[in-house]
Motif scaffolding. Structure first.
Motif, PDB file in Angstrom:
ATOM      1  N   ILE A  19       0.829  -1.212   0.000  1.00 29.28           N
ATOM      2  CA  ILE A  19       0.000   0.000   0.000  1.00 29.28           C
ATOM      3  C   ILE A  19       0.859   1.255   0.000  1.00 29.28           C
ATOM      4  O   ILE A  19       0.517   2.253  -0.630  1.00 29.28           O
ATOM      5  N   ARG A  23      -0.043   4.911  -1.898  1.00 35.07           N
ATOM      6  CA  ARG A  23      -0.892   5.755  -1.057  1.00 35.07           C
ATOM      7  C   ARG A  23      -0.439   7.209  -1.061  1.00 35.07           C
ATOM      8  O   ARG A  23       0.735   7.518  -1.243  1.00 35.07           O
ATOM      9  N   SER A  26      -1.921   7.975   4.927  1.00 33.24           N
ATOM     10  CA  SER A  26      -2.325   6.797   5.691  1.00 33.24           C
ATOM     11  C   SER A  26      -3.745   7.032   6.193  1.00 33.24           C
ATOM     12  O   SER A  26      -4.173   8.167   6.371  1.00 33.24           O
ATOM     13  N   TRP A  46      -9.782   5.200  -3.126  1.00 35.20           N
ATOM     14  CA  TRP A  46      -9.203   6.443  -3.625  1.00 35.20           C
ATOM     15  C   TRP A  46      -9.628   7.638  -2.776  1.00 35.20           C
ATOM     16  O   TRP A  46      -8.799   8.461  -2.401  1.00 35.20           O
ATOM     17  N   ASP A  49      -7.982   7.613   0.629  1.00 38.53           N
ATOM     18  CA  ASP A  49      -6.561   7.942   0.490  1.00 38.53           C
ATOM     19  C   ASP A  49      -6.348   9.437   0.295  1.00 38.53           C
ATOM     20  O   ASP A  49      -5.425  10.019   0.859  1.00 38.53           O
TER      21      ASP A  49
END
Length: 71
Positions: A19, A23, A26, A46, A49
């Motif tokens: 990830i 990303r 977080s 999405w 993120d």
């Protein structure tokens, strides 16, 4: 600092899974540390993120209109 804050900081610095390669932010979670119920998602999408917040869709409708009034 609380244990949850420490965990959120650890998640932000973590580089152990795939990830981290894609990303933007977080998404460790949010809410009361003493909550009686917890929702666990599979992985951030999405919208999550981009905002760094869990359970966000393009309208933010599910979380805002259904679950937050219950808290």
């Amino acid at each position: 600092m609380s244990a949850l804050t420490d965990l959120n900081n650890e998640i932000a610095l973590c580089r152990q899974c795939e990830i981290v390669k894609t990303r933007t932010k977080s998404v460790p979670g949010e809410g009361a540390e003493n909550a009686e119920i917890m929702f666990i998602g599979e992985a951030p999408g999405w919208h999550e993120d981009q905002q760094g917040r869990p359970f966000i869709d393009r309208r933010d409708s599910f979380w805002t209109n259904y679950w937050l009034p219950l808290t």
